[in-house]
Enzyme design. Structure first.
Site, PDB file in Angstrom:
ATOM      1  N   GLU A 349       0.891  -1.319  -0.004  1.00 15.61           N
ATOM      2  CA  GLU A 349       0.137   0.185   0.120  1.00 15.61           C
ATOM      3  C   GLU A 349       0.923   1.201  -0.055  1.00 15.61           C
ATOM      4  O   GLU A 349       0.534   2.287  -0.677  1.00 15.61           O
ATOM      5  CB  GLU A 349      -0.800  -0.138   1.302  1.00 15.61           C
ATOM      6  CG  GLU A 349      -1.875  -1.166   1.192  1.00 15.61           C
ATOM      7  CD  GLU A 349      -2.920  -0.836   0.113  1.00 15.61           C
ATOM      8  OE1 GLU A 349      -3.231   0.015  -0.478  1.00 15.61           O
ATOM      9  OE2 GLU A 349      -3.221  -2.160  -0.333  1.00 15.61           O
ATOM     10  N   ASP A 435       3.309  -4.249  -5.968  1.00 18.10           N
ATOM     11  CA  ASP A 435       4.087  -5.446  -5.566  1.00 18.10           C
ATOM     12  C   ASP A 435       5.287  -5.657  -5.626  1.00 18.10           C
ATOM     13  O   ASP A 435       6.258  -6.075  -4.905  1.00 18.10           O
ATOM     14  CB  ASP A 435       3.176  -6.659  -6.517  1.00 18.10           C
ATOM     15  CG  ASP A 435       2.084  -6.940  -5.994  1.00 18.10           C
ATOM     16  OD1 ASP A 435       1.363  -6.609  -4.955  1.00 18.10           O
ATOM     17  OD2 ASP A 435       1.117  -7.591  -6.802  1.00 18.10           O
TER      18      ASP A 435
END
Length: 493
Positions: A349, A435
């Protein structure tokens, strides 16, 4: 084109002849055609996805990727024999709850049939609700719902308050919107009730009581009135007073409104629905602050939200401007994954923030808003469009709200649908980048295992149809994300 293809709503404001321009004669037909074509395409994708839920064999790609995660976890030595000892949860991988001490693959395989059943129920419900929405939209267009409802609003305003269309348009607009919101709430309620208390409850996710459900509904309607009514009134006032360049002032207004809402929504509105407690002191809190400090993320507060009050689905999110950032963890997330996996999820995040995805999406939304209102300004005086949909009484003014609704329903609809897909593709790209950011932080394995656990607990689709996922998914399918991270791991070795 044959005049037989010209469609006029059943209800119109006068019996005057429809416009003979191309737009005036075929606007309704074109709108119906576009609506039906989009519906047929999306329904085709729904049925492709539905067929994938009848598969009974666990996907081999997921077996390969998750087994690698389990093997890596096994070699870390973090799972002690004591933790692996048989317990009611550990000895029963088919139970409803995830066992965080056991390998992931057997648990995913045991939940495969449940995930398929949940997905099948949801997609079947989606097919039915989409069919109803199409029927409703077509009937509203053919009957002339907009002119009829506007005339009802004018009648109520005149009889109850003495308001006139020529001088009190904004007040009448609020009545018109109230009527449409009430009708929309009534027609959507059966679908919401079935989704919440039948599908979500059947699969163990719903925690709401009927009382909480209707309390939330009333709060939502109240907030719509308190915030939405002044917003619409100011928006219409700006359009009327802004002259030919009103779109510039509207753009500025919507920008300011967006910033205000992004500021007050998390701290004023969200606490009306959920409880936010500070994350207790401990190693997890210290680790999160260290991660934030490492990335120069100006974290000021950490909260735990009682998401379990309504659902067992899990999530985490960030909000705030400038030097006042906050992170919220669902209590369900903290129950489902280990602390180091929570840290890896937050690394992902924070990657969105560090790589500018949050700011980029905000800028894109503002550019979209500005472009849409600029295009609206070009069509604002297109009376042929309004006449085509039943507003054909030349002695009466065209309501600004009607002009807005018809513009976004007709001319802007294909553009919106196209841009929506482009943003979906962009969102998936951002997810892969976030990611990769977490991988570069050394959190790859924990992010992979954390995503698997969340996917398992949420009964996410394990073998989605590629067409359906490409069109609808804002996040890449689980197996694609795991495979991408594993490739990055190999490159780094």
């Amino acid at each position: 084109m044959s005049p037989l293809l010209t469609i006029t709503p059943h209800y119109t404001q006068s019996t005057d002849e429809p416009s003979h321009s191309l737009l005036g004669r075929y606007a309704v037909l074109a709108t119906l055609a576009f609506t039906i074509i989009v519906y047929l395409f999306e329904t085709y994708l729904d049925f492709r996805q539905r067929s994938s839920y009848f598969k009974t064999e666990f996907p081999s790609e997921l077996t390969a990727t998750v087994s690698s995660i389990d093997e890596e976890e096994k070699h870390t030595g973090k799972k002690s024999q004591e933790n692996a000892a048989a317990t009611p949860e550990a000895s029963n991988p088919t139970g409803n709850k995830l066992d965080k001490t056991q390998p992931l693959l057997p648990q995913l395989q045991s939940k495969f049939s449940k995930a398929q059943s949940y997905g099948l129920d949801k997609i079947t419900f989606s097919v039915v609700s989409s069919a109803y929405s199409l029927i409703e939209e077509v009937l509203f267009l053919l009957y002339g719902f907009l002119p009829y409802t506007w005339d009802c609003a004018c009648s109520i305003a005149s009889k109850r308050f003495g308001w006139q269309e020529s001088t009190d348009e904004i007040k009448i607009t609020l009545i018109f919107l109230a009527l449409t919101v009430i009708l929309g709430t009534i027609t959507s309620l059966p679908f919401e009730l079935y989704s919440t208390f039948r599908i979500e409850k059947k699969h163990g996710f719903n925690k709401q009581t009927p009382a909480l459900f209707f309390t939330d509904k009333l709060k939502g309607l109240g907030l719509t009135a308190v915030i939405g009514a002044p917003f619409v009134a100011l928006l219409l006032k700006i359009i009327k007073m802004g002259g030919d360049s009103f779109y510039i002032y509207v753009w500025a207004f919507t920008f300011v409104f967006s910033v205000i809402m992004m500021t007050i929504y998390p701290v004023v509105i969200m606490p009306m629905f959920n409880k936010y407690d500070p994350l207790p002191e401990g190693e997890l809190k210290s680790q999160i602050y260290r991660l934030a400090g490492k990335l120069n993320f100006p974290l000021t507060k950490l909260f735990v939200m009682d998401g379990s009050k309504r659902s067992s689905h899990s999530n985490a999110f960030m909000f705030g401007f400038f030097k006042n950032k906050r992170i919220v963890l669902f209590d369900t997330l903290m129950e489902q994954v280990h602390d180091d996996e929570i840290l890896a999820i937050l690394g992902h995040e924070l990657g969105h923030w560090k790589m500018g995805h949050t700011l980029t999406n905000f800028v894109i939304s503002q550019l979209y808003s500005g472009a849409s209102f600029y295009c609206f300004s070009l069509c604002y005086n297109s009376h042929d469009l309004y006449r085509a949909f039943g507003f054909n009484d030349d002695s009466r003014p065209i309501p600004t709200i009607i002009a807005l609704l018809l513009f976004f329903q007709t001319i802007w609809a294909p553009i919106d649908k196209t841009l929506s897909y482009v943003m979906t593709v962009h969102s998936r790209k951002c997810e892969f980048e976030a990611d990769e950011f977490a991988v570069n932080l050394g959190m790859s394995k924990k992010l992979q295992s954390g995503l698997c656990k969340i996917h398992l607990e949420n009964l996410g689709a394990m073998c989605p149809d590629p067409w359906y996922s490409t069109y609808h998914y804002s996040h890449p399918p689980l197996v694609e994300r795991l495979s991408a991270m594993m490739k990055l791991d190999k490159k780094s070795k």
